[in-house]
Design a protein around this motif. Structure first.
Motif, short mmCIF file in Angstrom:
data_model
loop_
_atom_site.label_atom_id
_atom_site.label_comp_id
_atom_site.label_asym_id
_atom_site.label_seq_id
_atom_site.Cartn_x
_atom_site.Cartn_y
_atom_site.Cartn_z
N ALA A 58 0.84 -1.20 0.00
CA ALA A 58 0.00 0.00 0.00
C ALA A 58 0.87 1.25 0.00
CB ALA A 58 -0.93 0.00 1.20
N ALA A 59 1.93 1.25 0.79
CA ALA A 59 2.83 2.40 0.83
C ALA A 59 3.51 2.61 -0.52
CB ALA A 59 3.88 2.21 1.92
N ARG A 60 3.94 1.52 -1.15
CA ARG A 60 4.55 1.63 -2.48
C ARG A 60 3.55 2.15 -3.50
NH1 ARG A 60 6.74 -3.92 -1.85
NH2 ARG A 60 8.67 -3.63 -0.73
N ALA A 61 2.33 1.66 -3.43
CA ALA A 61 1.29 2.09 -4.37
C ALA A 61 1.01 3.58 -4.22
CB ALA A 61 0.02 1.28 -4.15
N LEU A 62 0.98 4.07 -3.00
CA LEU A 62 0.75 5.50 -2.79
C LEU A 62 1.86 6.32 -3.43
CD1 LEU A 62 -0.57 5.58 0.87
CD2 LEU A 62 -1.84 6.09 -1.22
N GLY A 63 3.09 5.83 -3.33
CA GLY A 63 4.20 6.51 -3.98
C GLY A 63 4.05 6.53 -5.49
N GLU A 64 3.65 5.39 -6.05
CA GLU A 64 3.47 5.30 -7.50
C GLU A 64 2.31 6.18 -7.99
OE1 GLU A 64 3.10 1.13 -8.26
OE2 GLU A 64 5.22 0.77 -7.82
N LEU A 65 1.31 6.37 -7.13
CA LEU A 65 0.17 7.21 -7.49
C LEU A 65 0.47 8.69 -7.28
CD1 LEU A 65 -2.74 5.14 -5.90
CD2 LEU A 65 -2.33 5.51 -8.33
#
Length: 71
Positions: A58-65
């Protein structure tokens, strides 16, 4: 994520409440790759998931978004 043209934020965010943590992780991971920035609020909910690897994705996805403001 393999089929970005058929993914939708609504279909993926519904999977974030799945009982299987692998499904929640995959939903966050896919939204990070093909989701809209508006999906960040939904992905942000997974930062409180009881399973560590779901929180990490989830943390990685937030960065990618581009939604590091939510992390």
């Amino acid at each position: 994520a393999r089929y970005p043209r058929i993914s939708s934020d609504a279909a993926l965010t519904s999977l974030m409440d799945d009982a299987d943590p692998r499904v929640r992780k995959a939903a966050a991971q896919t939204l990070g790759q093909v989701g809209s920035p508006a999906a960040g609020e939904q992905v942000g909910r997974l930062l409180a998931d009881p399973v560590p690897y779901v929180r990490a994705h989830a943390a990685r996805a937030l960065g990618e978004l581009g939604r590091t403001d939510l992390a």
